[in-house]
Scaffold this active site. Structure first.
Site: not given
Ligand SMILES: CC(C)(COP(=O)(O)OP(=O)(O)OC[C@H]1O[C@@H](n2cnc3c(N)ncnc32)[C@H](O)[C@@H]1OP(=O)(O)O)[C@@H](O)C(=O)NCCC(=O)NCCS
Length: 332
Positions: A116, A256, A286
């Site tokens: 990214c 970003h 994104n």
């Molecule tokens: C992916 C992301 C949104 C997940 O959010 P988070 O708050 O970190 O969530 P976690 O990974 O800790 O997961 C928390 C719970 O939410 C759940 N969950 C994940 N996606 C979900 C969705 N779309 N809807 C509902 N629940 C969801 C997970 O399964 C987890 O459940 P569990 O506790 O029962 O296992 C977040 O980590 C993120 O934005 N990371 C960076 C991603 C990014 O920027 N990528 C591009 C890089 S350039």
């Protein structure tokens, strides 16, 4: 002789028509509009539909608009760099395909893959060719059809990504505008946290890789999140400090668009008011290499000559960086 600076002289953009809403996604996977808005800040994203269409088609639309707006004939383009993680093909480069679609012939054109952060890497590279006096009209395109590598059964990734493209024209100037500073970094320790498992030379496509869904984005969201906030903010703050910019004097941050919370965390570390931060993640999600030029595209009318702007990104690799530029023209 005055120093030659590389300045952006125009912006083009393109997003596909199809709008994929949180409501539609919640019929595909176990998620909800409320979860997505609270945790990621996205309401909808655009998806490129249609047989045989790829990143180059969106990139070509963005460049076509850029050529029209800047009155640049295709034959004057000397270089075209495309930042993408979703090239039309492994080879040839998507930059070659975009050039061909727009009748840009004999240009020095190639792709850059820096996750990214690709658009920043490409912009900085392009600027060096202008500053050295070797090129006079260089196009930098960020184009990604993320829907082509998104697993729409994986709720943790499919809510994040969208498709789009943006492009800028860089030209030389001896005025005090253009790219002033850049700090681009990478550390391959992060490669395990965000990658595509198969389809490269280590694990070429096979029936097994397809059955195992290994041609989609693999992401350890928490690791990516943690690193994104700290690294993007660290370089942005360093670039501010070494150029004597303060949160009061900075006009715009172009971050970003990965996650609203990452954007807010970065702005907070920089001590910036949200009104100075370009945010369109709600509507596009994104779009990887397209997020930064799509922000410039949408904010172009509001920008003024001399505005101090910092662009910052973080992505797969891990890669990250910040660029400081002085905007070169009044909104158009
Ligand atoms: C992916 C992301 C949104 C997940 O959010 P988070 O708050 O970190 O969530 P976690 O990974 O800790 O997961 C928390 C719970 O939410 C759940 N969950 C994940 N996606 C979900 C969705 N779309 N809807 C509902 N629940 C969801 C997970 O399964 C987890 O459940 P569990 O506790 O029962 O296992 C977040 O980590 C993120 O934005 N990371 C960076 C991603 C990014 O920027 N990528 C591009 C890089 S350039």
């Amino acid at each position: 002789m005055s120093k030659i600076n590389a300045v952006i002289t125009g912006v083009g953009g393109y997003v596909p028509d199809y709008v994929l809403t949180n409501e539609e996604l919640s019929r595909m996977v176990d998620t909800s509009d409320e979860w997505i808005i609270t945790r990621v800040g996205i309401r909808e994203r655009r998806i490129l539909k249609g047989e045989g269409l790829g990143s180059s088609d969106m990139g070509a639309e963005a460049v076509k608009e850029l050529l029209r707006k800047t009155g640049t004939p295709p034959e004057e383009v000397e270089m075209l760099i495309c930042a993408t993680v979703t090239p039309d093909h492994v080879f040839p480069a998507t930059a070659n395909i975009i050039s061909d679609k727009l009748d840009i012939r004999n240009a020095h054109s190639f792709d850059i893959n820096a996750g990214c952060s690709g658009f920043l890497y490409a912009l900085d590279t392009a600027a060096k060719f202008i500053e050295s006096g070797s090129k006079k009209k260089v196009i930098v395109v960020g184009a990604d059809k993320m829907s082509s590598i998104t697993d729409y059964t994986d709720r943790a990734t499919c809510v994040i990504f969208g498709d789009g493209a943006g492009a800028v024209l860089l030209e030389p100037t001896t005025e005090d505008t253009g790219l002033k500073d850049s700090l681009l970094q990478s550390d391959g320790f992060g490669r395990v946290h965000l990658h595509m498992k198969a389809g490269g030379s280590v694990k070429p496509a096979s029936h097994e890789t397809v059955d195992n869904r290994e041609h989609f984005i693999y992401q350890d969201g928490r690791q990516v999140f943690k690193n994104a906030v700290s690294k993007m903010a660290d370089v942005a703050v360093e670039v501010m400090e070494r150029n004597g910019i303060t949160s009061e004097t900075l006009d715009w941050l172009v971050p970003h668009q990965a996650n609203m919370r990452i954007i807010e965390g970065t702005a907070q570390r920089m001590g910036l008011d949200k009104s100075k931060v370009m945010i369109n993640i709600q509507r596009y999600g994104n779009t990887t290499d397209a997020t930064l030029p799509l922000c410039l595209w949408e904010w172009e009318e509001q920008l003024k000559k001399g505005d101090d702007i910092i662009l910052a990104a973080f992505g797969a690799g891990f890669t990250w960086g910040a660029l400081y530029l002085k905007w070169g023209y009044n909104g158009k």
